[in-house]
Design a protein around this motif. Structure first.
Motif, PDB file in Angstrom:
ATOM      1  N   ILE A  86      63.624  -0.325 -28.351  1.00 45.77           N
ATOM      2  CA  ILE A  86      64.162  -1.462 -29.473  1.00 45.77           C
ATOM      3  C   ILE A  86      63.115  -1.225 -30.372  1.00 45.77           C
ATOM      4  O   ILE A  86      63.693  -1.694 -31.752  1.00 45.77           O
ATOM      5  N   LEU A  87      62.086  -0.655 -30.367  1.00 49.66           N
ATOM      6  CA  LEU A  87      61.184  -0.799 -31.444  1.00 49.66           C
ATOM      7  C   LEU A  87      61.828   0.416 -32.497  1.00 49.66           C
ATOM      8  O   LEU A  87      62.043   0.018 -33.767  1.00 49.66           O
ATOM      9  N   PRO A  88      62.117   1.683 -32.332  1.00 48.36           N
ATOM     10  CA  PRO A  88      62.488   2.530 -33.101  1.00 48.36           C
ATOM     11  C   PRO A  88      64.146   2.085 -33.577  1.00 48.36           C
ATOM     12  O   PRO A  88      64.781   2.362 -34.698  1.00 48.36           O
ATOM     13  N   ILE A  89      64.698   1.514 -32.840  1.00 47.88           N
ATOM     14  CA  ILE A  89      66.150   1.160 -32.852  1.00 47.88           C
ATOM     15  C   ILE A  89      66.199   0.036 -33.729  1.00 47.88           C
ATOM     16  O   ILE A  89      66.939   0.075 -34.691  1.00 47.88           O
ATOM     17  N   GLY A  90      65.530  -0.832 -33.533  1.00 45.62           N
ATOM     18  CA  GLY A  90      65.015  -1.971 -34.534  1.00 45.62           C
ATOM     19  C   GLY A  90      64.885  -1.709 -35.954  1.00 45.62           C
ATOM     20  O   GLY A  90      65.402  -2.329 -37.005  1.00 45.62           O
ATOM     21  N   GLU A  91      64.010  -0.636 -35.997  1.00 48.50           N
ATOM     22  CA  GLU A  91      63.766  -0.004 -37.270  1.00 48.50           C
ATOM     23  C   GLU A  91      64.784   0.400 -37.987  1.00 48.50           C
ATOM     24  O   GLU A  91      65.067   0.233 -39.048  1.00 48.50           O
ATOM     25  N   VAL A 130      55.450  -7.147 -39.606  1.00 48.27           N
ATOM     26  CA  VAL A 130      55.364  -7.811 -41.090  1.00 48.27           C
ATOM     27  C   VAL A 130      55.656  -6.414 -41.816  1.00 48.27           C
ATOM     28  O   VAL A 130      56.240  -6.347 -42.951  1.00 48.27           O
ATOM     29  N   ALA A 131      54.470  -5.445 -41.598  1.00 51.23           N
ATOM     30  CA  ALA A 131      54.508  -4.258 -42.700  1.00 51.23           C
ATOM     31  C   ALA A 131      56.052  -3.610 -42.484  1.00 51.23           C
ATOM     32  O   ALA A 131      56.510  -3.163 -43.673  1.00 51.23           O
ATOM     33  N   LEU A 132      56.496  -3.382 -41.298  1.00 50.49           N
ATOM     34  CA  LEU A 132      57.607  -2.759 -41.329  1.00 50.49           C
ATOM     35  C   LEU A 132      58.805  -3.393 -42.080  1.00 50.49           C
ATOM     36  O   LEU A 132      59.561  -2.532 -42.741  1.00 50.49           O
ATOM     37  N   LYS A 134      58.365  -5.299 -44.791  1.00 49.91           N
ATOM     38  CA  LYS A 134      58.139  -5.398 -46.102  1.00 49.91           C
ATOM     39  C   LYS A 134      58.449  -3.833 -46.607  1.00 49.91           C
ATOM     40  O   LYS A 134      59.051  -3.601 -47.528  1.00 49.91           O
ATOM     41  N   THR A 135      58.255  -2.868 -45.779  1.00 50.23           N
ATOM     42  CA  THR A 135      58.518  -1.442 -46.197  1.00 50.23           C
ATOM     43  C   THR A 135      60.034  -1.155 -46.198  1.00 50.23           C
ATOM     44  O   THR A 135      60.228  -0.531 -47.197  1.00 50.23           O
ATOM     45  N   SER A 136      60.375  -1.631 -45.375  1.00 45.81           N
ATOM     46  CA  SER A 136      62.253  -1.550 -45.488  1.00 45.81           C
ATOM     47  C   SER A 136      62.619  -2.046 -46.700  1.00 45.81           C
ATOM     48  O   SER A 136      63.508  -1.680 -47.385  1.00 45.81           O
ATOM     49  N   ALA A 137      62.276  -3.308 -46.822  1.00 47.20           N
ATOM     50  CA  ALA A 137      62.803  -4.055 -48.121  1.00 47.20           C
ATOM     51  C   ALA A 137      62.295  -3.260 -49.204  1.00 47.20           C
ATOM     52  O   ALA A 137      63.089  -3.178 -50.463  1.00 47.20           O
ATOM     53  N   ASN A 138      61.167  -2.885 -49.257  1.00 50.71           N
ATOM     54  CA  ASN A 138      60.772  -2.193 -50.471  1.00 50.71           C
ATOM     55  C   ASN A 138      61.341  -0.690 -50.869  1.00 50.71           C
ATOM     56  O   ASN A 138      61.678  -0.494 -51.827  1.00 50.71           O
ATOM     57  N   LYS A 139      61.446   0.049 -49.891  1.00 53.64           N
ATOM     58  CA  LYS A 139      62.259   1.320 -49.647  1.00 53.64           C
ATOM     59  C   LYS A 139      63.224   1.338 -50.601  1.00 53.64           C
ATOM     60  O   LYS A 139      63.618   2.203 -51.367  1.00 53.64           O
ATOM     61  N   PHE A 140      64.285   0.178 -50.090  1.00 57.04           N
ATOM     62  CA  PHE A 140      65.601   0.013 -50.860  1.00 57.04           C
ATOM     63  C   PHE A 140      65.489  -0.992 -51.893  1.00 57.04           C
ATOM     64  O   PHE A 140      66.623  -1.145 -52.425  1.00 57.04           O
ATOM     65  N   ASP A 141      64.387  -1.443 -52.321  1.00 58.38           N
ATOM     66  CA  ASP A 141      64.447  -2.232 -53.439  1.00 58.38           C
ATOM     67  C   ASP A 141      65.357  -3.551 -53.489  1.00 58.38           C
ATOM     68  O   ASP A 141      66.029  -3.525 -54.217  1.00 58.38           O
ATOM     69  N   ILE A 142      65.352  -4.210 -52.450  1.00 63.46           N
ATOM     70  CA  ILE A 142      66.542  -5.313 -52.264  1.00 63.46           C
ATOM     71  C   ILE A 142      65.696  -6.467 -52.550  1.00 63.46           C
ATOM     72  O   ILE A 142      64.452  -6.751 -52.606  1.00 63.46           O
TER      73      ILE A 142
END
Ligand code: C2E
Ligand code: MG
Ligand code: MG
Ligand code: MG
Length: 275
Positions: A86-91, A130-132, A134-142
């Motif tokens: 679920i961890l990689p799937i969730g990412e 939390v870092a995951l 934030k990283t996802s949100a930043n990567k796509f600049d949403i």
């Protein structure tokens, strides 16, 4: 004779157990490869307000397996949780939702739409969650305020302080939280008021018979009143009929999701529905 039959029963039972174990092992083996083989899809189901305007969507995962066909999350999420997959799937789910938000942000007809994603307790409790996010949100600049994370009440079963801290950190960057399947789980009101939530999501089991069942009507009114006094937004899931929607609207539940407005669908179909 009885002894013999008994022994046969046991052998039969063993065979059934063995079949179950084999099926699970085979599913697990396939699940391990599903990500790299790009077999997951995120379906989207609309969420509307009382004017029936689309305000956003919930992302719901599907596993498109070459032999099994379309596998429902009910049939693989618990296995994914037990195995840690679920961890990689969730990412993947987070990244997919953020990429979609980014695409919507660039079009003025869709730039205000939100996306909710379901987050398992195990996922939310991983130390770098939390870092995951934030990283996802930043990567796509949403715009993080358009991303909503759906948690269930099972999150309240242990170490509530840790969860509150995690949620608080994400709330500080603007991310919203919704409490899914509300009313079906362990809900200590003491904890509920401490969670930095934005929304309660009324479980579909209370919505199903809402047009006729007086207990369900009372429960739903109570949830709506509680949400209102805690200053939380409230959304009903599983809305299938006009009668259900009317009852909810009359009782000041102003957001809805369910087959009445649209089934979960692949992004192309969802975008057709939007227009
Ligand atoms: P959920 O988050 O409570 O999602 C609501 C479920 O109700 C979805 O089932 C949706 O397709 C279904 N539904 C929506 N409208 C209606 C309606 O009007 N009537 C009826 N009878 N059902 C309706 P689905 O897509 O099979 O997902 C089941 C559960 O799997 C979800 O429940 C959620 O807990 C979990 N899930 C789905 N996607 C993910 C994911 O990406 N990650 C995790 N961790 N869990 C997921
Ligand atoms: Mg959900
Ligand atoms: Mg739900
Ligand atoms: Mg549910």
């Amino acid at each position: 004779q009885a002894k013999k039959a008994g022994r046969n029963d046991i052998r039969f039972f063993d065979q059934q157990m063995q079949d179950t174990i084999n099926a699970r092992a085979s599913m697990e083996k396939d699940l391990h490869k599903a990500l790299e083989r790009e077999q997951f899809q995120l379906y989207y189901q609309v969420q509307v307000n009382s004017s029936r305007q689309v305000v956003g969507a919930e992302g719901l995962i599907r596993w498109v397996h070459p032999k099994r066909g379309l596998v429902s999350p009910c049939d693989f999420i618990s296995l994914a949780e037990e195995t840690g997959l679920i961890l990689p799937i969730g990412e993947w789910v987070l990244d997919t939702a953020c990429a979609q938000l980014k695409a919507w942000q660039q079009d003025e007809t869709t730039h205000q739409l939100t996306i909710s994603v379901n987050v398992s307790t195990k996922q939310c409790r991983q130390s770098d969650f939390v870092a995951l996010v934030k990283t996802s949100a930043n990567k796509f600049d949403i715009n993080p305020a358009l991303l909503k994370l759906e948690l269930t009440e099972s999150i309240l079963l242990e170490n509530v302080e840790d969860i509150i801290a995690t949620m608080q950190e994400l709330k500080e960057v603007g991310i919203h939280f919704s409490l899914d399947d509300f009313g079906t789980g362990y809900s200590s009101l003491q904890y509920l008021k401490q969670l930095p939530l934005h929304q309660l999501k009324i479980d579909q089991s209370f919505v199903r018979n809402i047009a006729i069942d007086h207990s369900d009507q009372a429960i739903v009114r109570t949830i709506i009143a509680m949400a209102s006094s805690l200053e939380l937004n409230v959304i009903a899931e599983g809305v299938e009929t006009e009668e259900q929607q009317k009852f909810l609207q009359k009782n000041h539940c102003n957001h809805y999701q369910g087959y009445l407005f649209g089934k979960p669908s692949p992004i192309d179909q969802f975008e057709v529905l939007l227009k």
